[in-house]
Scaffold this motif. Structure first.
Motif, PDB file in Angstrom:
ATOM      1  N   ASP A  54     -12.026   3.209  -3.400  1.00 38.83           N
ATOM      2  CA  ASP A  54     -11.243   4.424  -3.171  1.00 38.83           C
ATOM      3  C   ASP A  54     -12.097   5.445  -2.445  1.00 38.83           C
ATOM      4  O   ASP A  54     -12.834   6.214  -3.054  1.00 38.83           O
ATOM      5  N   ASN A  78      -6.160   5.811  -7.346  1.00 39.45           N
ATOM      6  CA  ASN A  78      -5.002   4.945  -7.608  1.00 39.45           C
ATOM      7  C   ASN A  78      -3.735   5.735  -7.959  1.00 39.45           C
ATOM      8  O   ASN A  78      -2.829   5.219  -8.610  1.00 39.45           O
ATOM      9  N   ARG A 135      -3.531  -5.376  -6.219  1.00 42.37           N
ATOM     10  CA  ARG A 135      -3.675  -4.212  -7.097  1.00 42.37           C
ATOM     11  C   ARG A 135      -3.496  -2.916  -6.325  1.00 42.37           C
ATOM     12  O   ARG A 135      -2.867  -1.972  -6.797  1.00 42.37           O
ATOM     13  N   ASN A 136      -4.046  -2.864  -5.129  1.00 45.81           N
ATOM     14  CA  ASN A 136      -3.967  -1.643  -4.328  1.00 45.81           C
ATOM     15  C   ASN A 136      -2.541  -1.308  -3.910  1.00 45.81           C
ATOM     16  O   ASN A 136      -2.146  -0.138  -3.875  1.00 45.81           O
ATOM     17  N   ALA A 167      -1.302   0.124  -8.100  1.00 51.00           N
ATOM     18  CA  ALA A 167      -1.689   1.532  -8.006  1.00 51.00           C
ATOM     19  C   ALA A 167      -0.467   2.398  -7.707  1.00 51.00           C
ATOM     20  O   ALA A 167       0.419   2.000  -6.946  1.00 51.00           O
TER      21      ALA A 167
END
Length: 356
Positions: free
Chosen positions: A179, A185, A245-246, A250
């Protein structure tokens, strides 16, 4: 043509938004039930899929809350100190109240001391509730965001939103190196401000697409994609897991953002008039978050739930997750009802939430 559109005043309450608030809070409980109630549990494949489905549907909850806030606050010109005071009193009641309650509940490991009492009396400074901290700050800076919103032309506004979305949603969704822009997130004031600006743009453009089925179709399609990505995430290389996941887990992930906006737009355009009970439950729903996500209560709740006992049976797990979530939600509504009666002398159903 380069022009600004004035915000329209909506006199008739849209109870579809109230329903969305209540559903979103139930989604939050679902997410926490799985996150905390099933932490470090080894799943059989079917049980894992159950969790992936529930999380894939519910991941839009927080974004929807902030979108609702932006939509209804974007025409304010001054800091609403009354709103902030009511929010502060509500948070204080739950933060101190839950601490005092757990001090007398047996076998919690929590005992009374002045240091802990002071810490619980300052939930905003100690980040007792991350969402409340971000939301409180958003309410403070909202009038200044509104100065920009009211000053900028539509074309420039659109360009700003595109740039912000690319910087804080698209790039973080495909960035495998961490990040770099501080969005955390989606657990950040930066992301809340971007959602606020998106909702204000929707308000300004007065629902530029009128067919509700389009929004629901987008939400449903991307929800299916989200769920599939979560399921296949266990069988792909680590770099692909990071991308999943991103983008799909998130809050600021591109897939999650589009899902959230689509569901919000669907509720906004649906405009179905429902029972006043929906509005009443929605107005009380923030208490659900404040009681079950309290640091003093969280571990106790999920230990008592004993969800791991049924983790090897997908059907029982599904039933228990939903049952526990309904129970947690109901207790929170009752607690907030009691608090309203005690603090405000019976004005139980005045809406002190994000959709005033």
């Amino acid at each position: 043509m380069n022009e600004k559109k004035e915000f329209t005043v909506k006199k008739e309450r849209n109870t579809s938004i109230d329903l969305l608030k209540a559903i979103a809070m139930f989604m939050v409980v679902i997410l926490h039930t799985i996150k905390y109630g099933l932490a470090d549990v080894e799943f059989v494949k079917a049980s894992k899929i159950v969790c992936d489905v529930l999380q894939g549907v519910s991941i839009v909850a927080v974004n929807c809350f902030v979108l609702i806030t932006g939509y209804f606050m974007c025409d304010t010109t001054k800091i609403n100190w009354g709103r902030l005071l009511r929010l502060w009193i509500q948070v204080e009641c739950f933060s101190i109240g839950m601490y005092m309650m757990m001090c007398v509940v047996p076998n919690t490991g929590i005992t009374f001391n002045v240091t802990d009492l002071i810490r619980n009396a300052m939930p905003l400074l100690t980040n007792q509730y991350w969402f409340v901290t971000c939301y409180f700050l958003l309410c403070i800076i909202a009038p200044f965001l509104n100065v920009f919103i009211n000053a900028v032309e539509n074309d420039e506004y659109r360009k700003v939103l595109i740039i912000l979305t690319i910087l804080f949603s698209v790039i973080p969704s495909i960035n495998i190196f961490g990040d770099q822009f501080g969005t955390e997130n989606g657990y950040s004031l930066i992301w809340f401000c971007i959602l606020y600006l998106i909702a204000a743009y929707i308000r300004r453009m007065d629902n530029f697409i009128s067919t509700t089925n389009i929004f629901f179709g987008i939400f449903l399609s991307l929800t299916v994609i989200n769920i599939i990505l979560r399921i296949v995430g266990d069988y792909v290389p680590e770099i692909i897991q990071v991308l999943i996941r991103n983008s799909a887990v998130a809050y600021n992930g591109s897939i999650v953002l589009i899902m959230s906006v689509a569901l919000f737009e669907y509720a906004l355009n649906k405009k179905t008039q429902m029972s006043s009970k929906v509005t009443k439950v929605a107005s009380l729903s923030f208490g659900v978050y404040l009681w079950h996500e309290n640091n003093n209560v969280r571990e106790y709740i999920w230990n008592q739930a004993k969800l791991s006992n049924v983790a090897d049976n997908w059907l029982l797990l599904l039933v228990k997750i939903l049952g526990v979530a309904i129970l947690v939600f109901t207790i929170g509504i009752l607690m907030e009802s009691i608090r309203r009666v005690v603090i405000y002398g019976g004005r139980l159903f005045k809406n002190y939430g994000m959709h005033d």
